[in-house]
Design a protein around this motif. Structure first.
Motif, PDB file in Angstrom:
ATOM      1  N   VAL A 113       0.888  -1.145  -0.094  1.00 35.26           N
ATOM      2  CA  VAL A 113      -0.096  -0.009  -0.213  1.00 35.26           C
ATOM      3  C   VAL A 113       0.979   0.982   0.107  1.00 35.26           C
ATOM      4  N   VAL A 114       0.610   2.043  -0.933  1.00 33.01           N
ATOM      5  CA  VAL A 114       1.548   3.372  -1.032  1.00 33.01           C
ATOM      6  C   VAL A 114       0.654   4.476  -0.738  1.00 33.01           C
ATOM      7  N   ASP A 115       1.146   5.308   0.156  1.00 33.19           N
ATOM      8  CA  ASP A 115       0.547   6.462   0.608  1.00 33.19           C
ATOM      9  C   ASP A 115       1.500   7.820   0.579  1.00 33.19           C
ATOM     10  N   ALA A 116       1.319   8.617  -0.275  1.00 33.10           N
ATOM     11  CA  ALA A 116       2.358   9.728  -0.370  1.00 33.10           C
ATOM     12  C   ALA A 116       1.521  11.057  -0.121  1.00 33.10           C
ATOM     13  N   GLU A 117       2.525  11.943   0.712  1.00 31.66           N
ATOM     14  CA  GLU A 117       1.943  13.255   1.026  1.00 31.66           C
ATOM     15  C   GLU A 117       2.088  14.134  -0.032  1.00 31.66           C
ATOM     16  N   PRO A 118       1.470  15.378  -0.279  1.00 29.14           N
ATOM     17  CA  PRO A 118       1.890  16.268  -1.604  1.00 29.14           C
ATOM     18  C   PRO A 118       3.281  16.600  -1.359  1.00 29.14           C
ATOM     19  N   ASN A 119       3.853  16.751  -2.573  1.00 25.17           N
ATOM     20  CA  ASN A 119       5.253  17.207  -2.615  1.00 25.17           C
ATOM     21  C   ASN A 119       6.019  16.343  -2.052  1.00 25.17           C
ATOM     22  N   THR A 164       5.287  -1.718  -8.927  1.00 29.41           N
ATOM     23  CA  THR A 164       5.317  -0.503  -8.337  1.00 29.41           C
ATOM     24  C   THR A 164       5.760   0.515  -9.163  1.00 29.41           C
ATOM     25  N   VAL A 165       6.306   0.275 -10.277  1.00 33.62           N
ATOM     26  CA  VAL A 165       6.845   1.600 -11.222  1.00 33.62           C
ATOM     27  C   VAL A 165       5.905   1.983 -11.864  1.00 33.62           C
ATOM     28  N   PRO A 166       4.708   1.573 -12.283  1.00 32.94           N
ATOM     29  CA  PRO A 166       3.639   2.258 -12.891  1.00 32.94           C
ATOM     30  C   PRO A 166       2.972   3.122 -11.618  1.00 32.94           C
ATOM     31  N   ALA A 167       2.898   2.623 -10.550  1.00 37.34           N
ATOM     32  CA  ALA A 167       2.202   3.263  -9.746  1.00 37.34           C
ATOM     33  C   ALA A 167       3.222   4.474  -9.309  1.00 37.34           C
ATOM     34  N   GLU A 168       4.328   4.404  -9.352  1.00 44.13           N
ATOM     35  CA  GLU A 168       5.297   5.635  -8.924  1.00 44.13           C
ATOM     36  C   GLU A 168       5.066   6.394 -10.040  1.00 44.13           C
ATOM     37  N   ALA A 169       4.960   6.159 -11.406  1.00 42.68           N
ATOM     38  CA  ALA A 169       4.841   7.235 -12.544  1.00 42.68           C
ATOM     39  C   ALA A 169       3.664   7.814 -12.236  1.00 42.68           C
ATOM     40  N   GLU A 170       2.428   7.057 -11.897  1.00 41.51           N
ATOM     41  CA  GLU A 170       1.325   7.786 -11.641  1.00 41.51           C
ATOM     42  C   GLU A 170       1.388   8.933 -10.653  1.00 41.51           C
ATOM     43  N   ARG A 171       1.943   8.555  -9.432  1.00 42.53           N
ATOM     44  CA  ARG A 171       2.025   9.461  -8.378  1.00 42.53           C
ATOM     45  C   ARG A 171       2.983  10.736  -9.032  1.00 42.53           C
ATOM     46  N   ARG A 172       3.712  10.647  -9.749  1.00 43.67           N
ATOM     47  CA  ARG A 172       4.585  11.802 -10.095  1.00 43.67           C
ATOM     48  C   ARG A 172       3.849  12.532 -11.179  1.00 43.67           C
ATOM     49  N   ALA A 173       2.748  12.220 -11.717  1.00 45.59           N
ATOM     50  CA  ALA A 173       2.048  12.894 -12.696  1.00 45.59           C
ATOM     51  C   ALA A 173       1.214  13.872 -11.853  1.00 45.59           C
ATOM     52  N   HIS A 174       1.229  13.670 -10.629  1.00 42.80           N
ATOM     53  CA  HIS A 174       0.336  14.601  -9.867  1.00 42.80           C
ATOM     54  C   HIS A 174       1.069  14.699  -8.552  1.00 42.80           C
ATOM     55  N   PRO A 175       2.273  15.439  -8.392  1.00 43.33           N
ATOM     56  CA  PRO A 175       3.072  15.404  -7.351  1.00 43.33           C
ATOM     57  C   PRO A 175       2.553  16.302  -5.938  1.00 43.33           C
ATOM     58  N   ASP A 176       1.658  17.396  -6.449  1.00 44.44           N
ATOM     59  CA  ASP A 176       1.206  18.044  -5.384  1.00 44.44           C
ATOM     60  C   ASP A 176      -0.280  17.830  -4.843  1.00 44.44           C
ATOM     61  N   THR A 177      -0.618  16.320  -5.017  1.00 40.96           N
ATOM     62  CA  THR A 177      -1.643  16.013  -4.491  1.00 40.96           C
ATOM     63  C   THR A 177      -1.357  14.656  -3.577  1.00 40.96           C
ATOM     64  N   PRO A 178      -2.279  14.472  -2.493  1.00 36.70           N
ATOM     65  CA  PRO A 178      -2.071  13.017  -1.879  1.00 36.70           C
ATOM     66  C   PRO A 178      -2.175  11.901  -2.816  1.00 36.70           C
ATOM     67  N   PHE A 179      -1.432  10.862  -2.407  1.00 35.20           N
ATOM     68  CA  PHE A 179      -1.740   9.775  -3.330  1.00 35.20           C
ATOM     69  C   PHE A 179      -1.865   8.433  -2.461  1.00 35.20           C
ATOM     70  N   HIS A 180      -2.698   7.613  -2.849  1.00 31.14           N
ATOM     71  CA  HIS A 180      -3.100   6.364  -2.101  1.00 31.14           C
ATOM     72  C   HIS A 180      -3.275   5.181  -3.296  1.00 31.14           C
ATOM     73  N   LYS A 181      -2.566   4.228  -3.099  1.00 32.71           N
ATOM     74  CA  LYS A 181      -3.029   3.129  -3.958  1.00 32.71           C
ATOM     75  C   LYS A 181      -2.386   1.777  -3.227  1.00 32.71           C
ATOM     76  N   THR A 182      -3.467   0.685  -3.511  1.00 31.53           N
ATOM     77  CA  THR A 182      -3.183  -0.833  -3.099  1.00 31.53           C
ATOM     78  C   THR A 182      -2.862  -1.585  -4.301  1.00 31.53           C
ATOM     79  N   LEU A 183      -1.522  -2.152  -4.073  1.00 30.50           N
ATOM     80  CA  LEU A 183      -0.992  -3.217  -5.095  1.00 30.50           C
ATOM     81  C   LEU A 183      -0.751  -4.539  -4.503  1.00 30.50           C
ATOM     82  N   GLU A 184      -1.404  -5.458  -5.273  1.00 33.73           N
ATOM     83  CA  GLU A 184      -1.455  -6.810  -4.892  1.00 33.73           C
ATOM     84  C   GLU A 184      -0.671  -7.681  -5.868  1.00 33.73           C
ATOM     85  N   SER A 185       0.245  -8.746  -5.277  1.00 32.27           N
ATOM     86  CA  SER A 185       0.964  -9.457  -6.285  1.00 32.27           C
ATOM     87  C   SER A 185       1.090 -10.839  -5.518  1.00 32.27           C
TER      88      SER A 185
END
Length: 234
Positions: A113-119, A164-185
């Motif tokens: 589970v990825v949780d990123a704060e803005p910026n 994880t790399v696609p999720a990281e790219a998705e977060r970088r597209a909107h770096p100034d907003t919170p980000f939350h994503k669950t990845l199952e493998s």
């Protein structure tokens, strides 16, 4: 009679003033939008690890319990959900599995589970965290634990990149907003005592795995060997 009219008028004025201040209309204060805790301050997750505390000590967990690693405004929560023996070969076989005759396979179900704060400032978490999940069994030659030598490459360590790399790219597209994503493998482990080239590794064949390690790379900065931050025992 004059005084009887004045009292209701005065009361109405007090009520009107109270409504403007929010006092009389909300005697319990439930409409007050103020909060002593800032909205951006999330509670600390369970089993939180930082670069300073990673592996000091390694957390011992039960399958299904999370470990969270926080760095630079990003929190990665890793969960080894289950580690189960398969009845036969994996159902979704890759070319590698079709030619590998291990006989006994185990499936590890996992979640990130990825949780990123803005910026957030940690920009390479998908690459830095490549340690991922590593299954282990009892070691030989006096070793307590040894990594299981045979893992299907289609679901092994390389799949951390694919997840994880696609999720990281998705977060970088909107770096100034919170980000939350669950990845199952998932990963498949073959308990046959051979490596990917079919050569014996010295690991005993057919042993049941003991558990799973969670590893994070580049701790401390500049190191190449991932650091074990948690261990799930079956």
């Amino acid at each position: 009679m004059k005084n009887n009219v004045a009292v209701p008028l005065a009361l109405m004025a007090l009520l009107a003033a109270g409504c403007q201040r929010g006092g009389a209309a909300s005697p319990t204060g439930t409409t007050n939008t103020g909060n002593s805790t800032p909205a951006s301050a999330a509670p600390a997750p369970k089993n939180l690890v930082t670069p300073e505390t990673a592996g000091k000590p390694v957390l011992n967990l039960k399958l299904g319990e999370p470990v969270a690693f926080r760095k630079g405004g990003i929190t990665l929560t890793l969960i080894a959900k289950s580690f189960e023996k398969l009845d036969g070969d994996p159902p979704d076989q890759t070319d590698f599995l079709k030619k590998e005759s291990c006989g006994v396979w185990w499936k590890l179900s996992e979640e990130i589970v990825v949780d990123a704060e803005p910026n957030a400032t940690w920009s390479n978490w998908a690459v830095d965290s490549l340690g991922g999940f590593i299954g282990f069994q009892r070691g030989t030659g006096g070793e307590g634990f040894a990594h299981i030598p045979v893992t299907d490459p289609g679901t092994g360590p390389d799949r951390i990149i694919n997840v994880t790399v696609p999720a990281e790219a998705e977060r970088r597209a909107h770096p100034d907003t919170p980000f939350h994503k669950t990845l199952e493998s998932k990963e498949y482990y073959g308990m046959c005592g051979t490596d990917h080239d079919g050569e014996l590794t010295g690991q005993p064949s057919g042993l049941e795995p003991l558990g799973v390690d969670a590893k994070i790379g580049n701790i401390p900065e500049g190191t190449l060997k991932p650091t074990t931050i948690a261990r799930w025992l079956r």
